[in-house]
Design an enzyme around this catalytic site. Sequence first.
Site, short mmCIF file in Angstrom:
data_model
loop_
_atom_site.label_atom_id
_atom_site.label_comp_id
_atom_site.label_asym_id
_atom_site.label_seq_id
_atom_site.Cartn_x
_atom_site.Cartn_y
_atom_site.Cartn_z
N ARG A 39 1.14 14.91 12.75
CA ARG A 39 1.67 14.64 11.41
C ARG A 39 1.75 15.90 10.54
O ARG A 39 1.12 16.02 9.51
CB ARG A 39 0.80 13.55 10.74
CG ARG A 39 0.74 12.29 11.60
CD ARG A 39 -0.01 11.18 10.95
NE ARG A 39 0.80 10.52 9.92
CZ ARG A 39 0.33 9.50 9.20
NH1 ARG A 39 -0.90 9.10 9.34
NH2 ARG A 39 1.10 8.94 8.27
N PRO A 40 2.53 16.89 10.99
CA PRO A 40 2.70 18.13 10.21
C PRO A 40 3.46 17.85 8.90
O PRO A 40 3.88 16.73 8.63
CB PRO A 40 3.53 19.00 11.14
CG PRO A 40 4.23 18.06 12.02
CD PRO A 40 3.34 16.88 12.19
N MET A 41 3.68 18.94 8.13
CA MET A 41 4.41 18.80 6.85
C MET A 41 5.60 19.73 6.77
O MET A 41 6.09 20.03 5.68
CB MET A 41 3.45 19.08 5.69
CG MET A 41 2.51 17.93 5.38
SD MET A 41 1.59 18.17 3.86
CE MET A 41 2.91 18.24 2.65
N ASP A 42 6.13 20.15 7.91
CA ASP A 42 7.22 21.14 7.90
C ASP A 42 8.46 20.63 7.15
O ASP A 42 9.14 21.39 6.46
CB ASP A 42 7.59 21.52 9.33
CG ASP A 42 8.04 20.32 10.15
OD1 ASP A 42 7.22 19.40 10.34
OD2 ASP A 42 9.22 20.25 10.52
N ILE A 94 8.23 6.93 16.75
CA ILE A 94 7.93 7.60 15.48
C ILE A 94 6.69 8.48 15.57
O ILE A 94 6.67 9.61 15.08
CB ILE A 94 7.75 6.55 14.34
CG1 ILE A 94 9.01 5.68 14.22
CG2 ILE A 94 7.42 7.23 13.01
CD1 ILE A 94 10.27 6.43 13.81
N LYS A 140 0.85 -1.20 0.00
CA LYS A 140 0.00 0.00 0.00
C LYS A 140 0.88 1.25 0.00
O LYS A 140 0.68 2.15 -0.80
CB LYS A 140 -0.87 0.01 1.26
CG LYS A 140 -1.55 1.34 1.54
CD LYS A 140 -2.41 1.34 2.77
CE LYS A 140 -1.67 1.59 4.05
NZ LYS A 140 -1.33 3.00 4.34
N ASN A 141 1.89 1.27 0.88
CA ASN A 141 2.68 2.49 1.04
C ASN A 141 3.68 2.72 -0.08
O ASN A 141 4.25 3.79 -0.19
CB ASN A 141 3.37 2.50 2.41
CG ASN A 141 2.35 2.68 3.52
OD1 ASN A 141 1.19 2.99 3.27
ND2 ASN A 141 2.75 2.44 4.75
N ARG A 180 -8.62 -0.11 4.63
CA ARG A 180 -7.69 0.84 4.02
C ARG A 180 -6.39 0.15 3.64
O ARG A 180 -5.74 0.51 2.68
CB ARG A 180 -7.38 1.99 4.99
CG ARG A 180 -8.54 2.89 5.30
CD ARG A 180 -8.08 4.08 6.09
NE ARG A 180 -6.95 4.74 5.43
CZ ARG A 180 -6.28 5.76 5.96
NH1 ARG A 180 -6.60 6.22 7.14
NH2 ARG A 180 -5.27 6.31 5.31
N ARG A 213 -3.65 10.97 4.38
CA ARG A 213 -2.49 11.87 4.44
C ARG A 213 -1.61 11.70 3.20
O ARG A 213 -1.03 12.66 2.71
CB ARG A 213 -1.67 11.55 5.69
CG ARG A 213 -0.38 12.31 5.77
CD ARG A 213 0.43 11.94 6.97
NE ARG A 213 1.75 12.52 6.95
CZ ARG A 213 2.05 13.77 7.33
NH1 ARG A 213 1.07 14.56 7.73
NH2 ARG A 213 3.28 14.22 7.28
N CYS A 239 -4.35 13.03 12.52
CA CYS A 239 -5.12 11.79 12.42
C CYS A 239 -4.96 11.11 13.78
O CYS A 239 -4.30 11.61 14.67
CB CYS A 239 -4.61 10.92 11.28
SG CYS A 239 -3.09 10.07 11.66
N ASP A 263 4.77 0.52 12.00
CA ASP A 263 3.51 -0.04 11.48
C ASP A 263 3.29 -1.48 11.91
O ASP A 263 2.23 -2.05 11.64
CB ASP A 263 3.48 0.03 9.94
CG ASP A 263 3.41 1.46 9.47
OD1 ASP A 263 3.63 1.71 8.27
OD2 ASP A 263 3.17 2.34 10.31
#
Length: 422
Positions: A123-126, A330, A22-23, A400, A94, A118, A308
Amino acid sequence: MDSILVKGGTPLHGKIQIAGAKNAALALMPATLLSEEPLTLTNAPRLSDIATMTALLQSLGVEVTSMQGGKVQVLSSHDMTSTTADYEIVRKMRASNLVLGPLLARHHRAIVSLPGGCAIGARPMDIHVTALEAMGAEIELKDGYLHATAKGGLRGARVPLRFASVGATENVLMAATLAKGTTIIENAAREPEIVDLAHCLRRMGAQIEGEGTSTITIQGVDRLGAATHPVVTDRIELGTYMLAPVFAGGEVECLGGRLDLVRSFVEKLDAAGVDVTETADGLKVKRRDDRARAVDITTEVFPGFPTDLQAQMMAMLCTATGTSVLEEKIFENRFMHAPELVRMGANIEVHGGTATVTGVDRLKGARVMATDLRASVSLILAGMAAEGETLVSRVYHLDRGYEHVEEKLSALGAQIERVSGS
Ligand code: EPZ
């Protein structure tokens, strides 16, 4: 909303086919945005997250054709109509943020909704933003959307990542393939999904070196072409199903399983008293004794123990002999499965990012609730080992990331069924 009903106590025997990752697929699909030629992905997993990514790409004008029941995806971004990734789709998944790098690289602009938090963390995007700005992008946050432009296109740069973020590495890797000049990603993520993406981009004509190490060097090219690429095996699905016979007893062969994808996980299984044998078709797994042994786990970036697989391992350790300490390094909130397991009789104490699990003889079936993708499957596995029946609600989380779990586990002898609507 569907639920899954599991009855415990049946040992498992047989073979289970592991699907494409999936990832990996969620990063490979946006790569189509880098070229006007078609991208064909084989061994694609059939999951709701893939359907979500398909909907997002179609909203940008990408043509997506599914064949062989979804195992083959043909994508073409020849006729783009938009460079805006809408909140309604991004908030559901995401990984939608992986269109940012490719859109900037080829179209020099993108408007991408911030995914929002979530269940497992903020889970920022900096890290994504800082990296793309180093390549000449101008990125502004307005009304919850990142408004990004790259006048004259992106330019190659040295891009040190403060943390080896998987998604940021993927966004920069894709963006750099069409940037002017050379990009060097430092402290890059080393996950197999990054390696798989690099292999696919190279098939499209990208010039990349060092994938799988902490330093990836990309020489920008003018354009990328067509490619056909097989999605790498899903190491998280693999690890999840390798645990099934540890919970329930018996012996299972995971077809398509590769040791190099799960080495740190297998080291922990060995310490816990589980035999893993390489076969011509995959990995065969069997518990040595009646109960596994306690082991300590710390989640880390690849090649360390994968976050995971933390929930699945915690569930297994609930009935191991002894006390295990699990450290989640993580994500800041990835122990939501613990209270659900305690409902089943587990002895777990959580303090911040550390969970202490003291093994009990046996769990008891109960009604429990899935909270996120990996927590949901850990509750199902726990139900297979528990006394009596376990009903796991909110299994939309499960769909998912896992293809037809109840079918795959039933085929091994598990007493499991989907109960719709409850
Ligand atoms: C990918 O998420 C995976 N998702 C996750 O799998 C996986 O848990 C994660 O990598 C870690 O291995 C996909 O590949 C689609 P990160 P990603 O960027 O890329 C922080 C599953 O169950 N961070 O490596 O979002 C972040 O908050 C999912 O399949 C920043 O602070 O992970 C997190 O704490 C869950 N700023 C940590 O880094 C940033 O800009 C790891 O995030 C980016 C990340």
